[in-house]
Write a protein that holds these residues in place. Structure first.
Motif, PDB file in Angstrom:
ATOM      1  N   ALA A  75       0.838  -1.210   0.000  1.00 21.80           N
ATOM      2  CA  ALA A  75       0.000   0.000   0.000  1.00 21.80           C
ATOM      3  C   ALA A  75       0.867   1.252   0.000  1.00 21.80           C
ATOM      4  CB  ALA A  75      -0.885  -0.002   1.239  1.00 21.80           C
ATOM      5  N   GLY A  76       0.584   2.178  -0.872  1.00 21.38           N
ATOM      6  CA  GLY A  76       1.290   3.461  -0.882  1.00 21.38           C
ATOM      7  C   GLY A  76       1.485   4.019  -2.263  1.00 21.38           C
ATOM      8  N   PRO A  77       2.482   3.492  -2.993  1.00 15.48           N
ATOM      9  CA  PRO A  77       2.801   4.139  -4.279  1.00 15.48           C
ATOM     10  C   PRO A  77       1.743   3.971  -5.364  1.00 15.48           C
ATOM     11  CG  PRO A  77       4.583   2.660  -3.555  1.00 15.48           C
ATOM     12  CD  PRO A  77       3.428   2.435  -2.642  1.00 15.48           C
ATOM     13  N   TYR A  97      -3.702  -1.513  -3.931  1.00 18.36           N
ATOM     14  CA  TYR A  97      -4.281  -0.176  -4.185  1.00 18.36           C
ATOM     15  C   TYR A  97      -4.161   0.598  -2.883  1.00 18.36           C
ATOM     16  CZ  TYR A  97      -7.702   3.065  -6.360  1.00 18.36           C
ATOM     17  OH  TYR A  97      -8.341   4.137  -6.926  1.00 18.36           O
ATOM     18  N   LYS A  98      -3.597   1.785  -2.960  1.00 16.79           N
ATOM     19  CA  LYS A  98      -3.324   2.627  -1.793  1.00 16.79           C
ATOM     20  C   LYS A  98      -4.475   2.686  -0.772  1.00 16.79           C
ATOM     21  CE  LYS A  98      -3.259   7.181  -0.613  1.00 16.79           C
ATOM     22  NZ  LYS A  98      -3.687   6.530   0.596  1.00 16.79           N
ATOM     23  N   THR A  99      -4.143   2.786   0.480  1.00 11.88           N
ATOM     24  CA  THR A  99      -5.154   2.788   1.547  1.00 11.88           C
ATOM     25  C   THR A  99      -6.266   3.813   1.291  1.00 11.88           C
ATOM     26  OG1 THR A  99      -3.427   2.203   3.108  1.00 11.88           O
ATOM     27  CG2 THR A  99      -5.490   3.012   4.035  1.00 11.88           C
ATOM     28  N   ILE A 100      -7.507   3.327   1.400  1.00 11.91           N
ATOM     29  CA  ILE A 100      -8.663   4.219   1.216  1.00 11.91           C
ATOM     30  C   ILE A 100      -9.407   4.400   2.541  1.00 11.91           C
ATOM     31  CG2 ILE A 100      -8.940   3.617  -1.225  1.00 11.91           C
ATOM     32  CD1 ILE A 100     -11.407   1.884  -0.336  1.00 11.91           C
ATOM     33  N   ILE A 253      -3.788  -8.321   7.381  1.00 10.27           N
ATOM     34  CA  ILE A 253      -3.547  -7.278   8.387  1.00 10.27           C
ATOM     35  C   ILE A 253      -2.173  -6.674   8.128  1.00 10.27           C
ATOM     36  CG2 ILE A 253      -3.281  -6.843  10.876  1.00 10.27           C
ATOM     37  CD1 ILE A 253      -6.084  -7.809  10.029  1.00 10.27           C
ATOM     38  N   LYS A 254      -2.126  -5.346   8.033  1.00 12.76           N
ATOM     39  CA  LYS A 254      -0.835  -4.669   7.847  1.00 12.76           C
ATOM     40  C   LYS A 254      -0.317  -4.216   9.201  1.00 12.76           C
ATOM     41  CE  LYS A 254       2.336  -2.125   5.523  1.00 12.76           C
ATOM     42  NZ  LYS A 254       2.053  -1.111   4.528  1.00 12.76           N
ATOM     43  N   VAL A 255       0.922  -4.575   9.500  1.00 13.80           N
ATOM     44  CA  VAL A 255       1.496  -4.228  10.802  1.00 13.80           C
ATOM     45  C   VAL A 255       2.812  -3.467  10.630  1.00 13.80           C
ATOM     46  CG1 VAL A 255       0.449  -6.229  11.959  1.00 13.80           C
ATOM     47  CG2 VAL A 255       2.779  -6.423  11.035  1.00 13.80           C
ATOM     48  N   CYS A 308      11.341   4.959   5.491  1.00 11.25           N
ATOM     49  CA  CYS A 308      11.282   3.773   4.635  1.00 11.25           C
ATOM     50  C   CYS A 308      12.498   3.745   3.716  1.00 11.25           C
ATOM     51  CB  CYS A 308       9.972   3.731   3.849  1.00 11.25           C
ATOM     52  SG  CYS A 308       9.496   5.269   3.059  1.00 11.25           S
ATOM     53  N   GLY A 309      12.636   2.653   2.983  1.00 16.60           N
ATOM     54  CA  GLY A 309      13.804   2.482   2.126  1.00 16.60           C
ATOM     55  C   GLY A 309      14.981   1.917   2.912  1.00 16.60           C
ATOM     56  N   TYR A 310      16.182   2.277   2.454  1.00 15.16           N
ATOM     57  CA  TYR A 310      17.429   1.670   2.957  1.00 15.16           C
ATOM     58  C   TYR A 310      17.496   1.403   4.480  1.00 15.16           C
ATOM     59  CZ  TYR A 310      22.289   1.325   4.356  1.00 15.16           C
ATOM     60  OH  TYR A 310      23.439   0.924   4.960  1.00 15.16           O
ATOM     61  N   THR A 338       6.243  -9.480   3.091  1.00 17.67           N
ATOM     62  CA  THR A 338       7.251  -8.579   3.654  1.00 17.67           C
ATOM     63  C   THR A 338       7.522  -7.399   2.740  1.00 17.67           C
ATOM     64  OG1 THR A 338       8.391 -10.370   4.785  1.00 17.67           O
ATOM     65  CG2 THR A 338       9.658  -8.400   4.407  1.00 17.67           C
ATOM     66  N   THR A 339       7.664  -6.230   3.358  1.00 16.00           N
ATOM     67  CA  THR A 339       8.174  -5.048   2.656  1.00 16.00           C
ATOM     68  C   THR A 339       9.050  -4.278   3.630  1.00 16.00           C
ATOM     69  OG1 THR A 339       7.596  -3.122   1.306  1.00 16.00           O
ATOM     70  CG2 THR A 339       6.232  -3.515   3.245  1.00 16.00           C
ATOM     71  N   GLY A 340       9.979  -3.506   3.101  1.00  9.58           N
ATOM     72  CA  GLY A 340      10.851  -2.696   3.964  1.00  9.58           C
ATOM     73  C   GLY A 340      12.275  -2.674   3.440  1.00  9.58           C
ATOM     74  N   GLY A 341      12.592  -1.647   2.686  1.00  3.91           N
ATOM     75  CA  GLY A 341      13.980  -1.428   2.283  1.00  3.91           C
ATOM     76  C   GLY A 341      14.490  -2.255   1.123  1.00  3.91           C
ATOM     77  N   ALA A 342      13.622  -2.968   0.424  1.00  5.26           N
ATOM     78  CA  ALA A 342      14.100  -3.731  -0.749  1.00  5.26           C
ATOM     79  C   ALA A 342      14.298  -2.756  -1.908  1.00  5.26           C
ATOM     80  CB  ALA A 342      13.112  -4.823  -1.123  1.00  5.26           C
ATOM     81  N   LEU A 343      15.547  -2.557  -2.293  1.00  7.38           N
ATOM     82  CA  LEU A 343      15.866  -1.572  -3.339  1.00  7.38           C
ATOM     83  C   LEU A 343      16.540  -2.215  -4.542  1.00  7.38           C
ATOM     84  CD1 LEU A 343      17.205   1.124  -0.850  1.00  7.38           C
ATOM     85  CD2 LEU A 343      15.047   1.246  -2.091  1.00  7.38           C
ATOM     86  N   MET A 360       7.885  -7.603  -1.210  1.00  8.38           N
ATOM     87  CA  MET A 360       7.364  -6.382  -1.817  1.00  8.38           C
ATOM     88  C   MET A 360       8.329  -5.207  -1.676  1.00  8.38           C
ATOM     89  SD  MET A 360       3.503  -6.790  -0.332  1.00  8.38           S
ATOM     90  CE  MET A 360       2.449  -6.496  -1.723  1.00  8.38           C
ATOM     91  N   THR A 361       8.103  -4.205  -2.507  1.00  7.67           N
ATOM     92  CA  THR A 361       8.883  -2.974  -2.407  1.00  7.67           C
ATOM     93  C   THR A 361       8.003  -1.773  -2.735  1.00  7.67           C
ATOM     94  OG1 THR A 361      10.702  -1.680  -3.329  1.00  7.67           O
ATOM     95  CG2 THR A 361       9.783  -3.397  -4.780  1.00  7.67           C
ATOM     96  N   ALA A 362       8.021  -0.794  -1.846  1.00  4.47           N
ATOM     97  CA  ALA A 362       7.277   0.456  -2.105  1.00  4.47           C
ATOM     98  C   ALA A 362       8.269   1.520  -2.563  1.00  4.47           C
ATOM     99  CB  ALA A 362       6.532   0.901  -0.857  1.00  4.47           C
TER     100      ALA A 362
HETATM  101  C1  LIG Z   1       4.759   6.935  -0.700  1.00  2.76           C
HETATM  102  C2  LIG Z   1       4.352   5.925   0.321  1.00  2.76           C
HETATM  103  C3  LIG Z   1       3.027   5.910   0.757  1.00  2.76           C
HETATM  104  C4  LIG Z   1       2.618   4.947   1.675  1.00  2.76           C
HETATM  105  N1  LIG Z   1       1.301   4.887   2.030  1.00  2.76           N
HETATM  106  C5  LIG Z   1       0.859   3.844   2.764  1.00  2.76           C
HETATM  107  C6  LIG Z   1      -0.534   3.663   2.994  1.00  2.76           C
HETATM  108  O1  LIG Z   1      -1.369   4.448   2.538  1.00  2.76           O
HETATM  109  N2  LIG Z   1      -0.925   2.584   3.741  1.00  2.76           N
HETATM  110  C7  LIG Z   1      -0.024   1.674   4.246  1.00  2.76           C
HETATM  111  O2  LIG Z   1      -0.443   0.687   4.875  1.00  2.76           O
HETATM  112  N3  LIG Z   1       1.300   1.839   4.042  1.00  2.76           N
HETATM  113  C8  LIG Z   1       1.758   2.884   3.313  1.00  2.76           C
HETATM  114  N4  LIG Z   1       3.103   3.016   3.062  1.00  2.76           N
HETATM  115  C9  LIG Z   1       4.062   2.091   3.690  1.00  2.76           C
HETATM  116  C10 LIG Z   1       4.505   0.990   2.739  1.00  2.76           C
HETATM  117  O3  LIG Z   1       3.428   0.134   2.403  1.00  2.76           O
HETATM  118  C11 LIG Z   1       5.621   0.132   3.367  1.00  2.76           C
HETATM  119  O4  LIG Z   1       5.083  -0.542   4.476  1.00  2.76           O
HETATM  120  C12 LIG Z   1       6.830   0.930   3.807  1.00  2.76           C
HETATM  121  O5  LIG Z   1       7.087   2.002   2.940  1.00  2.76           O
HETATM  122  C13 LIG Z   1       8.081   0.050   3.929  1.00  2.76           C
HETATM  123  O6  LIG Z   1       8.429  -0.513   2.691  1.00  2.76           O
HETATM  124  P1  LIG Z   1       9.534   0.143   1.683  1.00  2.76           P
HETATM  125  O7  LIG Z   1      10.784   0.371   2.471  1.00  2.76           O
HETATM  126  O8  LIG Z   1       9.674  -0.860   0.578  1.00  2.76           O
HETATM  127  O9  LIG Z   1       8.966   1.440   1.215  1.00  2.76           O
HETATM  128  C14 LIG Z   1       3.548   4.008   2.179  1.00  2.76           C
HETATM  129  C15 LIG Z   1       4.877   4.068   1.757  1.00  2.76           C
HETATM  130  C16 LIG Z   1       5.289   5.001   0.839  1.00  2.76           C
HETATM  131  C17 LIG Z   1       6.723   5.002   0.384  1.00  2.76           C
END
Ligand SMILES: Cc1cc2nc3c(=O)[nH]c(=O)nc-3n(C[C@H](O)[C@H](O)[C@H](O)COP(=O)(O)O)c2cc1C
Length: 384
Positions: A75-77, A97-100, A253-255, A308-310, A338-343, A360-362
């Motif tokens: 969720a996010g990008p 699809y981004k959080t609504i 569930i997103k944690v 987020c990121g690195y 899993t998501t968090g810092g995958a670049l 995953m990667t955002a």
């Molecule tokens: C631009 C952006 C918007 C985000 N918006 C949401 C959101 O609306 N809901 C949510 O659960 N997480 C949101 N996140 C968090 C991401 O889903 C993710 O958990 C977090 O960025 C860590 O992953 P990353 O390091 O790959 O970015 C957002 C992250 C980014 C970068």
């Protein structure tokens, strides 16, 4: 935007043999608002490229759906159907699809995202007091470190009712779309929060969502202490309420991160008992971020924002290992995302090796939309 090319060693897996960042700008313009990016973005003028897809017999089970590979975007990008369509074309198979929210919400004004100076990996429970922003973008994709604060903006029900089905139509075979939802409290009233969370879950279902993710890494409105996901009792009752609305549609569930391993274990047990099918973590790590003069970087009303990121890749890997162990120990049968810092593409593989079912990667895909290409090329199109 022009920059210094990356060392080739970082990008040798790119099948299109071209580096995206820093020669090309991020596909999300961090100087502009969420709405501007939704309407004008994604800023991608590259080649989509072809992809070798595995035979259907080799696709993976994902909470009742089949996916061609186990990589995706949380969720996010992915702000709307245009963003979902591009990510689907680029080879990400699990798209959120981004959080609504239940009704339109403008979120916070810009700045919503800034670069930060952080060469260290953040360890939950041992975080520095604050981080400082970085004016110059990093020159290596592997070092992209940012903080964000959007306030979870949301489009109107009318917009979502037409855009969510449109986004789902853009998926390719072997891809799924999740709709992320969050409740909006009326002040500090917990009942209104639960009711609204149930309402937005019902709306997502009505819009045609086939998988729903509930964002539990948001502030705990009852006590104001910590985030929702760190309260196992609430996790149980809220999950149960949302599952009662979602019915046959699987609920994720997103944690966020857990400082206390015991709480993490109890949260996972509660989520499974409440009927959740999957857990997605980690969300951003909340920190104080200041400018180079020591003032709040995003304004006095927003002292904290999500990193987020690195800097959070180590925390995401540790989360994955712990989550996998808890899942097995208690036979919870939760699917782990899993998501968090995958670049880089190999970071996604590391998540899977650590026990994630979906990696995953955002931030990564915003600065390098070709991560999926790189991942599929490493696997020769197959996803073991
Ligand atoms: C631009 C952006 C918007 C985000 N918006 C949401 C959101 O609306 N809901 C949510 O659960 N997480 C949101 N996140 C968090 C991401 O889903 C993710 O958990 C977090 O960025 C860590 O992953 P990353 O390091 O790959 O970015 C957002 C992250 C980014 C970068």
């Amino acid at each position: 935007m022009k920059g210094v090319p990356l060392p080739t060693s970082d990008r040798k897996q790119n099948p299109l043999n071209r580096d995206w960042w820093p020669d090309n700008p991020a596909i999300y313009d961090i100087k502009e608002s969420y709405l501007y990016n939704a309407e004008k973005g994604p800023f991608f003028e590259g080649v989509v490229g072809s992809r070798q897809r595995p035979e259907q017999s080799e696709w993976h089970d994902f909470i009742g759906h089949k996916i061609a590979s186990r990589i995706g975007i949380p969720a996010g990008p992915l702000l709307n159907s245009k963003w979902i369509g591009l990510a689907a074309d680029l080879g990400y198979d699990v798209l959120c699809y981004k959080t609504i929210r239940s009704s339109e919400n403008p979120g916070h004004p810009v700045p919503n995202m800034v670069y930060i100076e952080c060469d260290e990996q953040l360890i939950p429970g041992q975080l520095p007091d604050q981080l400082t922003i970085q004016k110059n973008p990093p020159l290596q994709i592997g070092k992209v470190a940012v903080t964000n604060s959007f306030g979870m903006p949301s489009r109107s029900s009318e917009y979502l009712a037409q855009d969510i089905p449109k986004a789902m139509d853009l998926l390719h075979p072997g891809q799924v779309m999740i709709v992320s939802v969050v409740g909006t409290p009326d002040g500090n009233d917990f009942d209104s929060f639960v009711q609204d969370f149930m309402a937005v879950t019902r709306q997502a279902k009505d819009y045609g969502a086939s998988i729903i993710e509930a964002n539990f890494s948001c502030p705990n409105v009852t006590t104001g202490e910590g985030e929702l996901h760190t309260n196992p009792e609430i996790v149980y009752s809220l999950t149960k309420s949302l599952v009662s609305v979602a019915g046959d549609i699987p609920l994720i569930i997103k944690v966020g991160v857990f400082e206390d391993p015991q709480v993490m274990e109890e949260t996972f047990i509660s989520a499974a008992k409440g009927g959740a099918r999957a857990i997605c973590g980690i969300n951003t790590i909340s920190m104080n971020v200041v400018d180079t003069n020591g003032r709040p970087a995003l304004g006095v009303n927003r002292l904290r924002s999500g990193v987020c990121g690195y800097p959070i890749r180590h925390a995401a890997l540790e989360f994955t290992k712990d989550a996998h162990r808890i899942n097995q120990k208690h036979n919870l049968d939760l699917t782990l995302m899993t998501t968090g810092g995958a670049l880089l593409p190999e970071h996604l593989s590391e998540f899977i090796d650590a026990g994630a079912d979906v990696a995953m990667t955002a931030t990564g895909m915003m600065w390098d939309p070709y991560i999926a290409h790189g991942y599929h090329a490493r696997k020769g199109g197959l996803d073991a």
